[in-house]
Design an enzyme around this catalytic site. Structure first.
Site, short mmCIF file in Angstrom:
data_model
loop_
_atom_site.label_atom_id
_atom_site.label_comp_id
_atom_site.label_asym_id
_atom_site.label_seq_id
_atom_site.Cartn_x
_atom_site.Cartn_y
_atom_site.Cartn_z
CG HIS A 98 -2.19 0.93 1.17
ND1 HIS A 98 -1.73 2.09 1.21
CD2 HIS A 98 -3.27 0.73 0.97
CE1 HIS A 98 -2.92 2.83 1.09
NE2 HIS A 98 -3.90 1.92 0.71
CD GLU A 167 -5.60 1.73 -3.11
OE1 GLU A 167 -6.61 1.59 -2.54
OE2 GLU A 167 -4.58 1.76 -2.33
P1 PGA Z 1 -9.67 5.77 0.33
O1 PGA Z 1 -8.39 4.96 0.57
O2 PGA Z 1 -10.80 5.19 -0.17
O3 PGA Z 1 -9.86 6.57 1.67
O4 PGA Z 1 -9.15 6.89 -0.85
C1 PGA Z 1 -8.28 3.69 -0.29
C2 PGA Z 1 -7.14 3.07 -0.01
O5 PGA Z 1 -5.96 3.61 0.33
O6 PGA Z 1 -7.11 1.90 0.14
#
Ligand code: PGA
Length: 251
Positions: A98, A167
């Site tokens: 992440h 992401e």
């Molecule tokens: P968010 O986070 O939905 O608050 O943008 C997603 C993540 O970082 O997994």
């Protein structure tokens, strides 16, 4: 979309113990009647065993648990760390790579790669996060390059089990999923398609970054998106249940 949509709730370090238990109970109850969505709850590590007790009470195959991180080694003198071998008694999934681990805890691609191997070795499913740092036209190339480094040495057979969460770092919320720069469906599909080229048809590809009940459907309708990794909105019980309903209604 080939599978039922998968929603992964990344609770990060948001909810208190009391909030976590309330969330788990509320989500479990809500999805008892939803047959076309899979949900993975990723509470803060200490709280995982307590949420597991709730989930294990009348277990539902479509509700699973995940951890937000593990250490890359089996065991040893690593104060504060948790291994995949410990996590596997409580969880079925583990988030890895992440961007918050990269930014705040200096996780390197090599460490993420070791973690992925350790997760697979312990029969957990890795949820592998990749994404470009800034919005740009070459986002696919950047995401694919990062993913290839993370997947080094992973067998073709294991590739079929993994989950990749695309992401874009710039789209991840700071805690309020309604006040942020959000990606569009087209933009996300373009990168997800490139990711699909690396991992094949069996792996699941999720989108994550400021998803909420208002924008989820746009992402889930993209050809190469199988679900979402949800941060801030996943600790809002009403909002997250709404997202589960939206996902369950997608065919
Ligand atoms: P968010 O986070 O939905 O608050 O943008 C997603 C993540 O970082 O997994």
């Amino acid at each position: 979309m080939k599978h039922h949509p998968l929603l992964v709730a990344n609770w990060k370090m948001y909810p208190s113990l009391a909030d976590s238990l309330q969330l788990a109970q509320g989500i479990k109850k809500a999805i008892e009647d939803m047959h076309h969505v899979e949900v993975v709850l990723c509470p803060p590590t200490l709280i995982v065993p307590l949420v597991q007790e709730i989930v294990a009470n009348h277990p539902l195959a479509r509700l699973r648990l995940g951890v937000q991180n593990i250490h890359q080694l089996e065991d040893g003198p690593y104060t504060g760390e948790v291994s995949a071998g410990m996590a596997k008694h409580f969880a079925s999934y583990a988030i890895v790579g992440h961007s918050e681990r990269v930014k705040w805890f200096n996780e390197t691609p090599n460490e993420s790669n070791q973690k992925i191997h350790m997760i697979l070795k312990n029969n957990l499913i890795p949820i592998i996060c990749v994404g470009e740092s800034n919005r740009n036209k070459n986002a696919s190339a950047e995401a694919v390059k990062k993913l290839q480094a993370l997947l080094k040495g992973v067998s073709r057979q294991d590739l079929e089990k993994i989950v990749v969460a695309y992401e874009p770092v710039w789209a991840i919320s700071k805690g309020d999923s309604y006040h942020h720069d959000v990606a569009t469906g087209d933009y996300v599909q373009n990168v997800a398609h490139a990711i699909r080229g690396v991992v094949g048809m069996h792996a699941r590809v999720l989108y994550g970054g400021s998803t909420n009940a208002d924008n989820l459907a746009e992402f889930l309708h993209q050809d190469d998106i199988d679900g979402a990794l949800v941060g801030a909105a996943s600790v809002n019980l009403k909002e997250f249940i709404k997202m589960c309903e939206i996902a369950a209604a997608i065919r």
